[in-house]
Design a protein around this motif. Structure first.
Motif, PDB file in Angstrom:
ATOM      1  N   ALA A 117       0.805  -1.232   0.000  1.00 59.44           N
ATOM      2  CA  ALA A 117       0.000   0.000   0.000  1.00 59.44           C
ATOM      3  C   ALA A 117       0.834   1.276   0.000  1.00 59.44           C
ATOM      4  CB  ALA A 117      -0.936   0.006   1.209  1.00 59.44           C
ATOM      5  N   GLY A 118       2.091   1.173   0.372  1.00 61.79           N
ATOM      6  CA  GLY A 118       2.951   2.363   0.373  1.00 61.79           C
ATOM      7  C   GLY A 118       2.390   3.465   1.251  1.00 61.79           C
ATOM      8  N   THR A 119       2.315   4.657   0.707  1.00 62.86           N
ATOM      9  CA  THR A 119       1.831   5.822   1.464  1.00 62.86           C
ATOM     10  C   THR A 119       0.316   5.989   1.403  1.00 62.86           C
ATOM     11  OG1 THR A 119       2.224   7.263  -0.430  1.00 62.86           O
ATOM     12  CG2 THR A 119       4.019   7.051   1.171  1.00 62.86           C
ATOM     13  N   GLY A 120      -0.374   5.013   0.839  1.00 62.23           N
ATOM     14  CA  GLY A 120      -1.833   5.013   0.872  1.00 62.23           C
ATOM     15  C   GLY A 120      -2.527   5.780  -0.238  1.00 62.23           C
ATOM     16  N   ARG A 121      -1.831   6.080  -1.314  1.00 63.22           N
ATOM     17  CA  ARG A 121      -2.433   6.866  -2.395  1.00 63.22           C
ATOM     18  C   ARG A 121      -3.699   6.196  -2.934  1.00 63.22           C
ATOM     19  NH1 ARG A 121      -2.525   6.983  -7.805  1.00 63.22           N
ATOM     20  NH2 ARG A 121      -1.142   5.203  -7.993  1.00 63.22           N
ATOM     21  N   ILE A 122      -3.636   4.912  -3.215  1.00 63.96           N
ATOM     22  CA  ILE A 122      -4.808   4.209  -3.755  1.00 63.96           C
ATOM     23  C   ILE A 122      -5.795   3.894  -2.631  1.00 63.96           C
ATOM     24  CG2 ILE A 122      -5.583   2.115  -4.940  1.00 63.96           C
ATOM     25  CD1 ILE A 122      -2.875   2.216  -6.458  1.00 63.96           C
ATOM     26  N   THR A 123      -5.290   3.585  -1.469  1.00 64.43           N
ATOM     27  CA  THR A 123      -6.148   3.297  -0.310  1.00 64.43           C
ATOM     28  C   THR A 123      -7.126   4.444  -0.078  1.00 64.43           C
ATOM     29  OG1 THR A 123      -4.128   2.327   0.648  1.00 64.43           O
ATOM     30  CG2 THR A 123      -6.068   2.437   2.058  1.00 64.43           C
ATOM     31  N   ILE A 124      -6.614   5.661  -0.079  1.00 68.52           N
ATOM     32  CA  ILE A 124      -7.435   6.856   0.134  1.00 68.52           C
ATOM     33  C   ILE A 124      -8.528   6.965  -0.934  1.00 68.52           C
ATOM     34  CG2 ILE A 124      -7.392   9.397   0.028  1.00 68.52           C
ATOM     35  CD1 ILE A 124      -6.187   8.641   2.574  1.00 68.52           C
ATOM     36  N   GLN A 125      -8.180   6.681  -2.166  1.00 71.91           N
ATOM     37  CA  GLN A 125      -9.154   6.780  -3.256  1.00 71.91           C
ATOM     38  C   GLN A 125     -10.271   5.754  -3.101  1.00 71.91           C
ATOM     39  OE1 GLN A 125      -7.481   7.001  -7.284  1.00 71.91           O
ATOM     40  NE2 GLN A 125      -5.508   7.478  -6.350  1.00 71.91           N
ATOM     41  N   LEU A 126      -9.932   4.585  -2.568  1.00 75.57           N
ATOM     42  CA  LEU A 126     -10.915   3.512  -2.428  1.00 75.57           C
ATOM     43  C   LEU A 126     -11.874   3.711  -1.257  1.00 75.57           C
ATOM     44  CD1 LEU A 126      -8.603   0.448  -3.122  1.00 75.57           C
ATOM     45  CD2 LEU A 126     -10.530   1.185  -4.532  1.00 75.57           C
ATOM     46  N   LEU A 127     -11.451   4.394  -0.220  1.00 76.32           N
ATOM     47  CA  LEU A 127     -12.223   4.499   1.029  1.00 76.32           C
ATOM     48  C   LEU A 127     -13.703   4.814   0.856  1.00 76.32           C
ATOM     49  CD1 LEU A 127      -9.962   6.198   3.710  1.00 76.32           C
ATOM     50  CD2 LEU A 127     -10.655   3.811   3.530  1.00 76.32           C
ATOM     51  N   PRO A 128     -14.071   5.821   0.068  1.00 73.93           N
ATOM     52  CA  PRO A 128     -15.497   6.149   0.000  1.00 73.93           C
ATOM     53  C   PRO A 128     -16.334   5.115  -0.763  1.00 73.93           C
ATOM     54  CG  PRO A 128     -14.185   7.782  -1.203  1.00 73.93           C
ATOM     55  CD  PRO A 128     -13.246   6.778  -0.646  1.00 73.93           C
ATOM     56  N   LEU A 129     -15.683   4.234  -1.488  1.00 72.91           N
ATOM     57  CA  LEU A 129     -16.407   3.294  -2.347  1.00 72.91           C
ATOM     58  C   LEU A 129     -16.602   1.916  -1.742  1.00 72.91           C
ATOM     59  CD1 LEU A 129     -14.418   4.069  -5.620  1.00 72.91           C
ATOM     60  CD2 LEU A 129     -16.612   5.040  -4.914  1.00 72.91           C
ATOM     61  N   ILE A 130     -15.710   1.515  -0.871  1.00 74.83           N
ATOM     62  CA  ILE A 130     -15.650   0.128  -0.415  1.00 74.83           C
ATOM     63  C   ILE A 130     -16.279  -0.054   0.959  1.00 74.83           C
ATOM     64  CG2 ILE A 130     -13.577  -0.312  -1.767  1.00 74.83           C
ATOM     65  CD1 ILE A 130     -12.038   0.027   0.927  1.00 74.83           C
ATOM     66  N   GLY A 131     -16.411  -1.337   1.343  1.00 75.90           N
ATOM     67  CA  GLY A 131     -16.858  -1.630   2.695  1.00 75.90           C
ATOM     68  C   GLY A 131     -15.726  -1.406   3.680  1.00 75.90           C
ATOM     69  N   ASN A 132     -14.592  -2.082   3.450  1.00 74.73           N
ATOM     70  CA  ASN A 132     -13.409  -1.880   4.281  1.00 74.73           C
ATOM     71  C   ASN A 132     -12.164  -2.325   3.526  1.00 74.73           C
ATOM     72  OD1 ASN A 132     -12.948  -4.765   4.851  1.00 74.73           O
ATOM     73  ND2 ASN A 132     -14.802  -4.593   6.058  1.00 74.73           N
TER      74      ASN A 132
END
Length: 140
Positions: free
Chosen positions: A50-65
């Motif tokens: 995940a590194g610094t969370g660039r993609i993680t942040i983008q996914l947050l509003p769309l996913i369950g967890n």
């Protein structure tokens, strides 16, 4: 770049990495492409590397967890700081090697991994294929 160079880059140049990756997917194609492969709405996601969370942040509003793992604690510190600033609680971060994840194999519906596959290959030139296959097997 050998494994020592990658480790130093990940541990000591996190902000440089963050600046380097901020322009990836500047046209916004990644999330629609992922959503086409598997619907993201309310999905359980695991992110390897995940590194610094660039993609993680983008996914947050769309996913369950999402469980976001990286081998570098420095990268995860940046990711955690960014994730906390969103006010969302549908995430967890943890230390994990993409080739041997510390979670059950059926914990997610979607598994994603990006540049860490390249890094694994470059750090293990003599046996890159076997090491990358381990990471891919973890995703399946």
């Amino acid at each position: 770049m050998n494994s020592n160079h990658w480790k130093r880059f990940q541990d000591e140049q996190t902000e440089d990495y963050e600046r380097l990756t901020q322009y990836e997917d500047y046209e916004g194609n990644l999330l629609p492409a992922l959503n086409k492969i598997h619907p993201l709405e309310d999905a359980k996601v695991i992110e390897l590397g995940a590194g610094t969370g660039r993609i993680t942040i983008q996914l947050l509003p769309l996913i369950g967890n999402i469980w976001a793992f990286d081998i570098s604690s420095a990268m995860l510190e940046t990711a955690q700081r960014k994730l906390m600033s969103t006010g969302r609680t549908n995430w967890l971060v943890g230390i994990g090697d993409s080739r041997a994840m510390p979670v059950p194999s059926d914990c997610a519906e979607v598994a994603i991994e990006g540049w860490s596959l390249v890094q694994i290959g470059m750090c293990h030139i003599e046996r890159w294929q076997r090491e990358v296959e381990k990471a891919v097997d973890e995703m399946i």
